[in-house]
Design a protein around this motif. Sequence first.
Motif, PDB file in Angstrom:
ATOM      1  N   GLU A  67       0.774  -1.105   0.138  1.00 30.74           N
ATOM      2  CA  GLU A  67       0.200   0.051  -0.081  1.00 30.74           C
ATOM      3  C   GLU A  67       1.037   1.183  -0.036  1.00 30.74           C
ATOM      4  N   SER A  68       2.052   1.281   0.630  1.00 26.69           N
ATOM      5  CA  SER A  68       3.005   2.242   0.545  1.00 26.69           C
ATOM      6  C   SER A  68       3.293   2.764  -0.662  1.00 26.69           C
ATOM      7  N   ARG A  69       3.371   1.577  -1.853  1.00 26.26           N
ATOM      8  CA  ARG A  69       3.758   1.647  -2.995  1.00 26.26           C
ATOM      9  C   ARG A  69       2.570   2.124  -3.861  1.00 26.26           C
ATOM     10  N   GLY A  70       1.470   2.439  -3.190  1.00 29.25           N
ATOM     11  CA  GLY A  70       0.353   2.687  -4.154  1.00 29.25           C
ATOM     12  C   GLY A  70      -0.339   1.462  -4.903  1.00 29.25           C
ATOM     13  N   MET A  71      -0.083   0.197  -4.308  1.00 26.71           N
ATOM     14  CA  MET A  71      -0.632  -1.249  -4.853  1.00 26.71           C
ATOM     15  C   MET A  71      -2.124  -1.347  -4.010  1.00 26.71           C
ATOM     16  N   SER A  72      -3.033  -1.766  -4.702  1.00 20.46           N
ATOM     17  CA  SER A  72      -4.207  -2.274  -4.109  1.00 20.46           C
ATOM     18  C   SER A  72      -4.118  -3.620  -3.606  1.00 20.46           C
ATOM     19  N   VAL A  73      -4.543  -3.982  -2.653  1.00 21.88           N
ATOM     20  CA  VAL A  73      -4.519  -5.557  -2.113  1.00 21.88           C
ATOM     21  C   VAL A  73      -5.939  -5.704  -1.855  1.00 21.88           C
ATOM     22  N   PRO A  74      -6.607  -6.628  -2.623  1.00 23.69           N
ATOM     23  CA  PRO A  74      -5.979  -7.727  -3.455  1.00 23.69           C
ATOM     24  C   PRO A  74      -6.029  -7.399  -5.083  1.00 23.69           C
ATOM     25  N   GLY A  75      -6.357  -6.223  -5.202  1.00 21.37           N
ATOM     26  CA  GLY A  75      -6.552  -5.827  -6.785  1.00 21.37           C
ATOM     27  C   GLY A  75      -5.352  -5.952  -7.629  1.00 21.37           C
ATOM     28  N   ASP A  76      -4.362  -5.212  -7.094  1.00 25.02           N
ATOM     29  CA  ASP A  76      -2.834  -5.362  -7.908  1.00 25.02           C
ATOM     30  C   ASP A  76      -2.115  -6.767  -7.330  1.00 25.02           C
ATOM     31  N   LEU A  77      -2.229  -6.866  -6.147  1.00 23.87           N
ATOM     32  CA  LEU A  77      -1.558  -8.096  -5.474  1.00 23.87           C
ATOM     33  C   LEU A  77      -2.081  -8.550  -4.270  1.00 23.87           C
ATOM     34  N   ALA A  78      -2.437 -10.085  -4.166  1.00 25.74           N
ATOM     35  CA  ALA A  78      -3.128 -10.535  -3.055  1.00 25.74           C
ATOM     36  C   ALA A  78      -2.030 -11.066  -2.032  1.00 25.74           C
ATOM     37  N   VAL A  79      -2.354 -11.289  -0.916  1.00 27.68           N
ATOM     38  CA  VAL A  79      -1.568 -11.489   0.202  1.00 27.68           C
ATOM     39  C   VAL A  79      -2.353 -12.649   1.110  1.00 27.68           C
ATOM     40  N   ILE A  80      -1.664 -13.504   1.240  1.00 29.36           N
ATOM     41  CA  ILE A  80      -2.225 -14.624   2.300  1.00 29.36           C
ATOM     42  C   ILE A  80      -1.174 -15.040   3.599  1.00 29.36           C
ATOM     43  N   GLY A  81      -1.597 -15.019   4.633  1.00 25.24           N
ATOM     44  CA  GLY A  81      -0.872 -15.532   5.538  1.00 25.24           C
ATOM     45  C   GLY A  81      -1.003 -16.793   6.460  1.00 25.24           C
ATOM     46  N   PHE A  82      -0.668 -17.060   7.807  1.00 29.38           N
ATOM     47  CA  PHE A  82      -0.747 -18.182   8.464  1.00 29.38           C
ATOM     48  C   PHE A  82      -0.925 -17.737   9.937  1.00 29.38           C
ATOM     49  N   GLY A  83      -1.907 -18.627  10.530  1.00 25.53           N
ATOM     50  CA  GLY A  83      -2.098 -18.359  11.981  1.00 25.53           C
ATOM     51  C   GLY A  83      -3.284 -17.930  12.412  1.00 25.53           C
ATOM     52  N   ASP A  84      -3.994 -17.035  11.759  1.00 25.50           N
ATOM     53  CA  ASP A  84      -5.059 -16.101  12.103  1.00 25.50           C
ATOM     54  C   ASP A  84      -4.898 -15.512  13.425  1.00 25.50           C
ATOM     55  N   LEU A  85      -3.820 -14.620  13.648  1.00 27.18           N
ATOM     56  CA  LEU A  85      -3.622 -14.136  14.824  1.00 27.18           C
ATOM     57  C   LEU A  85      -4.462 -12.926  15.041  1.00 27.18           C
ATOM     58  N   ASP A  86      -4.585 -12.468  16.249  1.00 30.71           N
ATOM     59  CA  ASP A  86      -5.664 -11.705  16.704  1.00 30.71           C
ATOM     60  C   ASP A  86      -6.010 -10.303  15.840  1.00 30.71           C
ATOM     61  N   PHE A  87      -4.891  -9.875  15.080  1.00 33.57           N
ATOM     62  CA  PHE A  87      -5.191  -8.548  14.136  1.00 33.57           C
ATOM     63  C   PHE A  87      -5.717  -9.207  12.941  1.00 33.57           C
ATOM     64  N   ALA A  88      -5.554 -10.303  12.391  1.00 30.75           N
ATOM     65  CA  ALA A  88      -5.832 -10.792  11.236  1.00 30.75           C
ATOM     66  C   ALA A  88      -7.198 -10.229  10.556  1.00 30.75           C
ATOM     67  N   ALA A  89      -8.156 -10.591  11.355  1.00 33.59           N
ATOM     68  CA  ALA A  89      -9.473 -10.375  10.856  1.00 33.59           C
ATOM     69  C   ALA A  89      -9.821  -8.571  10.795  1.00 33.59           C
ATOM     70  N   SER A  90      -9.028  -7.828  11.880  1.00 37.43           N
ATOM     71  CA  SER A  90      -9.189  -6.453  12.057  1.00 37.43           C
ATOM     72  C   SER A  90      -8.397  -5.604  10.970  1.00 37.43           C
ATOM     73  N   ASN A  91      -7.641  -6.107  10.567  1.00 33.25           N
ATOM     74  CA  ASN A  91      -6.624  -5.519   9.596  1.00 33.25           C
ATOM     75  C   ASN A  91      -7.356  -4.993   8.355  1.00 33.25           C
ATOM     76  N   ARG A  92      -6.999  -3.890   7.657  1.00 38.51           N
ATOM     77  CA  ARG A  92      -7.705  -3.332   6.432  1.00 38.51           C
ATOM     78  C   ARG A  92      -6.649  -3.423   5.236  1.00 38.51           C
ATOM     79  N   PRO A  93      -6.773  -4.512   4.208  1.00 36.33           N
ATOM     80  CA  PRO A  93      -7.812  -5.505   4.391  1.00 36.33           C
ATOM     81  C   PRO A  93      -7.681  -6.702   5.123  1.00 36.33           C
ATOM     82  N   ALA A  94      -8.645  -7.254   5.551  1.00 35.65           N
ATOM     83  CA  ALA A  94      -8.575  -8.409   6.524  1.00 35.65           C
ATOM     84  C   ALA A  94      -7.655  -9.410   5.879  1.00 35.65           C
TER      85      ALA A  94
END
Length: 334
Positions: free
Chosen positions: A262-289
Amino acid sequence: MKSSKLTRAPTLDDVARTAGLSSMTVSRALNTPHLVRPKTVEKVLQAVRVTGYIPNALAGGLASRRSRLIAVVVPQINNNMFVDTIQTLSDELALRGYHMLLCVAGYTQQTESELVSTLLSRRPDGVVLTGIHHSPELKKIILNAAIPVVEIWDLTPTPLDMLVGFSHEKIGIATGEYLYRKGYRRPGLLWAGDQRAAQRKRGLCEVLSRHGISEPGQVDVPLPASLALGRSGLTALLAQDDYDVIVCSSDTLAQGAIMEAESRGMSVPGDLAVIGFGDLDFAASNRPAITTVSVDRRAIGCRAATLLADRIEGVGQDESIVDIGFHLIERESA
């Protein structure tokens, strides 16, 4: 009820017989080595290594009574991935009258082995180990200690004793199938290199290869994972190639990657999708989730504590291997 795998713990007499020395000489070599010839001390230490003997650091007589201590070894505590499991372990053990002795081993087998030897000298009633990959020395020490052991955060049909965890390789497979089903064809991997993460990557790459994606770009980052490493890791990946999805070995790295994108002006997930692991407490509240894989960290601690306390107290057990499974959670980021 499953039969116990435990054996008799090696004694000082076993060390003496192996070394071809008297028990008194062995005792002096271990307790006052400066008063014993170096060659004799070395012979005794070699016998200790061969037998797996663990000197008792407590006062005499404690070996016949319960210490009410449970030794718990984790790679790190400044990682939310383990915090919930540790806390639940402590709470559940306390309800059964046990105290937790916590030790942080990092991610090296040698450190883990040395720490477990020290912990066992305090004669705990049981041990909890993180993962299933241990040095041969540690396996020998644990099996010779003749106390209950629970391994957590992994899965194998041949645990040291008892096991509560999930399949990292199956998580990698499920992640790969999900990404392919969603139409992603140019994945990049942002990875921290512990053995459990390596299992997830192996499962992921097997699926990608099956679908004709043989060599995804990859940047490795050191442990422990951090937001800064997520940002710098994405920078390094984008310098290599163009990607449509970044697969991260943790939610922390995923969050950092999203921030950098996002600091590079890229849209997530429009320009670049991201997937993690763990479902940590912030994962659902992050924007984008953050799209991620969830494992029940508290359930791991609860089941491990129950298995261990039941074994110590001789309560009947129907199972010694518990697979708690996992859930891939689709959210906004992928």
